[in-house]
Design a protein around this motif. Structure first.
Motif, short mmCIF file in Angstrom:
data_model
loop_
_atom_site.label_atom_id
_atom_site.label_comp_id
_atom_site.label_asym_id
_atom_site.label_seq_id
_atom_site.Cartn_x
_atom_site.Cartn_y
_atom_site.Cartn_z
N THR A 197 54.87 32.90 35.66
CA THR A 197 55.95 33.88 35.56
C THR A 197 55.36 35.27 35.37
N VAL A 198 56.08 36.26 35.84
CA VAL A 198 55.65 37.65 35.70
C VAL A 198 56.54 38.34 34.66
N VAL A 199 55.91 38.99 33.70
CA VAL A 199 56.66 39.75 32.69
C VAL A 199 56.20 41.21 32.79
N ILE A 200 57.06 42.06 33.36
CA ILE A 200 56.74 43.47 33.55
C ILE A 200 57.93 44.31 33.13
N SER A 201 57.68 45.58 32.85
CA SER A 201 58.75 46.47 32.41
C SER A 201 59.44 47.08 33.62
N SER A 202 60.60 47.65 33.36
CA SER A 202 61.39 48.28 34.42
C SER A 202 60.80 49.64 34.80
N MET B 166 52.69 44.78 29.41
CA MET B 166 53.46 44.18 28.33
C MET B 166 52.70 43.02 27.69
N LEU B 167 53.03 42.74 26.44
CA LEU B 167 52.54 41.58 25.69
C LEU B 167 51.02 41.58 25.51
N LEU B 168 50.40 42.77 25.58
CA LEU B 168 48.95 42.84 25.37
C LEU B 168 48.60 43.01 23.90
N THR B 169 49.54 43.52 23.12
CA THR B 169 49.31 43.68 21.68
C THR B 169 50.54 43.19 20.93
N THR C 248 43.87 43.19 22.74
CA THR C 248 44.32 42.32 23.82
C THR C 248 43.67 40.94 23.74
N ILE C 249 42.36 40.91 23.57
CA ILE C 249 41.68 39.62 23.56
C ILE C 249 42.08 38.78 22.34
N ALA C 250 42.61 39.45 21.30
CA ALA C 250 43.02 38.71 20.09
C ALA C 250 44.29 37.91 20.32
N ARG C 251 44.92 38.04 21.50
CA ARG C 251 46.10 37.21 21.77
C ARG C 251 45.74 35.72 21.78
N THR C 252 44.46 35.40 22.01
CA THR C 252 44.06 34.00 22.17
C THR C 252 43.57 33.35 20.88
N ASN C 253 43.52 34.12 19.78
CA ASN C 253 42.84 33.57 18.59
C ASN C 253 43.78 32.99 17.54
N ARG C 254 45.07 32.81 17.89
CA ARG C 254 46.01 32.25 16.92
C ARG C 254 45.78 30.74 16.75
N VAL C 255 45.99 30.27 15.53
CA VAL C 255 45.69 28.87 15.19
C VAL C 255 46.83 27.96 15.65
#
Length: 774
Positions: free
Chosen positions: A314-319, A368-371, A395-402
């Protein structure tokens, strides 16, 4: 200044500071203002702020900002930072035409003071994003005497960002909780880096030309010239469909091999909205092609094919406002219809047709959704966009959630992240900060020493207890099957000791965890045979000692598949639990497992009886205690006489299967069961004096009759009043016997009788159908 790394709970810290202020005797009159810079953060903070207690005022307008915060009331407020922005003066059309520009003229006014009070606390979330602009100046001007606490998840910027760096506004750190602090505490995960391409980010003219030649090598000179005119800039190259299709194919392959087996999802970060739409199309095509290849295999895995076809992007982009391109509108409509972000955050549900959108595995974004985006199910980020400075680190910290089963986060680079990462790290002044951030992002090969250390610890466990040639067996280097079998026998015999078996279980799971992190990377291949053979030790020990705690539950799916396929090839079904003592085919399976080894046969029989006694103990404590004691006596009596021990244990198995067949000393079977349990509980050495036995027998028959008349009542075990009444009758009966031990311990014995009655509910009521159902 508070530096708490991404994902470590800054919002909670802010809320608890506010709570402590409210609870303090001399600080509870402070006005509190929580400031953040994004709507999703405001929602998150508002939800968390309910923990403070009392009302939290959310300020929705600039007018309300000045009204609400000018008062002296000690309230709690929340506001978006952009409310502190001043409007610049727009130019009239004729003036703009005369000047030749429509740019607004900066305002001639400053923001002004809202409140002079010193009894105000400002807590500013993600402060590094706003303090080098007018917003930071306006906040300071509005509350000149307020106490100010800045929170950031990103280190403070150096002098190259100007004199207004965050540290100069707020002073030095009052607390730090860094990337590796969070990793070591288990609140976030280590992030591993993998570069997939080196030529995806041409930074010079030669690299640009070479990349074009590789991409379009089948085109003529005229076509190549036309393409260069069209894709004349790096940004156009990053939107080229042919390039995106090639990366998407590799991306899907990487995802299906590394991430999908464990049920996690991915975020794709690309250069632009057009690139995002191209990526969605290319990912769907790559998934379709992969499913087709699976179907073409000689023995198709239809379950896997079904799952691959379930996946989507899916693509999530702003208007872009009223004049946005049609492809942007279409992508946004689709994301809304699919409830894309929510469904991305949910686990896959392959079987419910109403949850088909849980199949969203690829979340494609550009800005979007980078931070600030928390999705623990996201394990990998594919980067095809140049992101710089603190935004890259966030941005890379999006992957470090437990999340359960998730051991690491991954960043896979298709753009040349390492160059930008180096730039990002050099932004920060202190050497220790550079070192800490460098530790936060490691190459996947950095896990290999950890894997090797955990492997050596397993070998050492067996070496310490003199199991010879275990390394040769585990690495598949012994010459014959007989030598293999001898090592297996000695290793599994060692695991009879529960402590050693528990150590083996822990060491094996840690080894397999490390292996799963690296697989299917080539660096893990030397350990694959070892994993299979150590898994075989576990499987044989699990069957022999009837220890269901030995399993691969904590290992990743990649490792479970590796070991399970090996066990199945040996005729062992890992999904079938150990054969229980009462099973009709227990003896046949026992002989199969023992393979003529009398010691192995006796050991498995012993542990099967022990487990049976443990599982059924509460149904007849005295009987199963006696049975366990008989096992101990037989082991002491027939030491090293394995054939004789196996024979005697097989006879004892018959006793275990039959259970308590009848009553003793003139009592019914149920009265005998309760009699022996009460005697064990009430009298020293579990023996009743001869003179009290007659009274005890009569008492037990009466208590059994009382129970049979009461427990059959509707909802008896859910009705505390009924249970209390029956327990009271039992205590009275115990007291009236005049037996000192029963009278003295009547409360405890009555509870034991009730517990046993509950465990024997069905047995007690046999033959009493229709009795007292009220």
């Amino acid at each position: 200044m508070v530096w708490h790394t991404q994902g470590s709970g800054k919002s909670l810290t802010m809320v608890f500071v506010a709570r402590m202020l409210r609870a303090s005797g001399d600080l509870n009159d402070y006005k509190i203002l929580l400031i953040n810079d994004r709507v999703d953060l405001e929602d998150q903070l508002a939800e968390t702020a309910t923990l403070i207690g009392g009302r939290v005022h959310v300020i929705e307008s600039r007018k309300r900002l000045r009204e609400q915060l000018a008062t002296d009331s000690s309230d709690i407020n929340m506001v978006m930072v952009h409310k502190f922005q001043l409007h610049d003066q727009s130019l009239p059309l004729k003036v703009a035409e005369a000047l030749g520009t429509h740019q607004t003229i900066p305002s001639s006014q400053t923001f002004g003071v809202i409140n002079h009070s010193s009894r105000i606390v400002l807590m500013i979330d993600e402060a590094h994003r706003t303090q080098s602009s007018d917003l930071g100046d306006n906040i300071f001007e509005a509350f000149p005497n307020a106490a100010r606490i800045a929170f950031t998840g990103t280190p403070l910027i150096t002098e190259r960002h100007g004199e207004k760096k965050t540290v100069k506004r707020f002073g030095d750190y009052i607390d730090t909780y860094r990337l590796m602090d969070a990793v070591e505490d288990g609140t976030t995960l280590q992030i591993l880096y993998e570069g997939r391409t080196a030529d995806a980010a041409p930074n010079d003219k030669y690299g640009f030309e070479t990349c074009f030649e590789n991409l379009f090598k089948d085109r003529s000179e005229e076509e190549l010239l036309a393409i260069k005119k069209k894709y004349g800039a790096t940004c156009d190259l990053l939107e080229a469909e042919q390039r995106i299709a090639a990366i998407a194919k590799d991306m899907v392959q990487h995802y299906l091999e590394h991430i999908f087996p464990n049920g996690f999802k991915v975020q794709v970060v690309c250069h632009s909205k057009l690139a995002a739409v191209h990526y969605q199309k290319a990912i769907h095509q790559a998934l379709t092609d992969h499913a087709a290849r699976l179907e073409a295999e000689p023995e198709p895995n239809y379950e896997l094919i079904k799952k691959v076809r379930f996946l989507k992007a899916t693509v999530v982009i702003s208007s872009d406002g009223n004049n946005e391109a049609a492809y942007i509108t279409e992508a946004r409509k689709q994301a809304k219809a699919w409830n894309a972000v929510d469904n991305f955050c949910k686990p896959f549900d392959f079987d419910d047709p109403d949850k088909s959108n849980s199949g969203i595995a690829f979340l494609v974004v550009c800005d979007m959704l980078l931070t600030g985006f928390d999705a623990p199910i996201e394990q990998v980020m594919y980067l095809d966009k140049k992101i710089r400075e603190h935004t890259l680190l966030q941005t890379i910290a999006r992957t470090n959630r437990v999340r359960k089963g998730k051991q690491r986060g991954y960043v896979v680079d298709y753009i040349g992240l390492t160059n930008n990462l180096t730039d990002a790290l050099t932004l920060y002044a202190a050497a220790d900060e550079q070192q800490e951030l460098a530790l936060g992002l490691k190459s996947i090969t950095s896990e290999v020493p950890v894997l090797e250390e955990r492997y050596q610890r397993l070998l050492q466990l067996f070496a310490e207890h003199k199991v010879v040639k275990v390394r040769e067996f585990i690495e598949g280097k012994l010459a014959s099957i007989e030598e293999d079998a001898a090592v297996v026998h000695e290793a599994v015999k060692l695991l009879k000791d529960e402590k050693i078996r528990a150590d083996f279980d822990v060491y094996l799971k840690k080894f397999l965890m490390s292996l799963d992190i690296i697989l299917p990377n080539q660096a893990a291949h030397p350990y694959r045979v070892s994993a299979k053979r150590l898994g075989y030790f576990m499987s044989v020990a699990k069957e022999r000692y009837k220890d269901t705690s030995l399993d691969l539950g904590d290992a990743g799916q990649k490792v479970r598949d590796l070991i399970n396929e090996h066990l199945i090839s040996l005729g062992i079904n890992p999904k079938v639990p150990p054969v229980e003592l009462l099973s009709e085919d227990f003896i046949a399976n026992l002989n199969k497992h023992a393979a003529g080894n009398a010691e192995a046969k006796a050991s498995e029989m012993e542990h099967a009886i022990r487990k049976h006694c443990t599982v059924h103990h509460d149904e007849d404590p005295a009987f199963y205690k006696s049975l366990a004691e008989k096992v101990e006596k037989l082991i002491d009596q027939y030491q090293d006489q394995w054939d004789k021990l196996a024979e005697e244990l097989e006879n004892l198995r018959t006793v275990a299967i039959e259970g308590r067949k009848q009553g003793e000393e003139g009592m019914s079977r149920e009265a005998t069961t309760f009699y022996e349990h009460v005697v064990n509980e009430a009298f020293a050495n579990g023996a009743a004096p001869t003179d009290v036995k007659p009274k005890m027998k009569v008492l037990m028959e009466a208590i059994v009759e009382t129970l049979q008349h009461s427990i059959g009542s509707i909802d008896f075990w859910h009705n505390s009043d009924k249970q209390k009444k029956t327990r009271s009758e039992i205590k009275t009966a115990l007291t009236l016997t005049g037996i000192t031990e029963l009278k003295k311990n009547r409360e405890r014995i009555a509870i034991e009788i009730m517990k046993l009655a509950k465990n024997r509910h069905d047995e007690l009521l046999k033959g009493t159908v229709g009795v007292n159902k009220a």
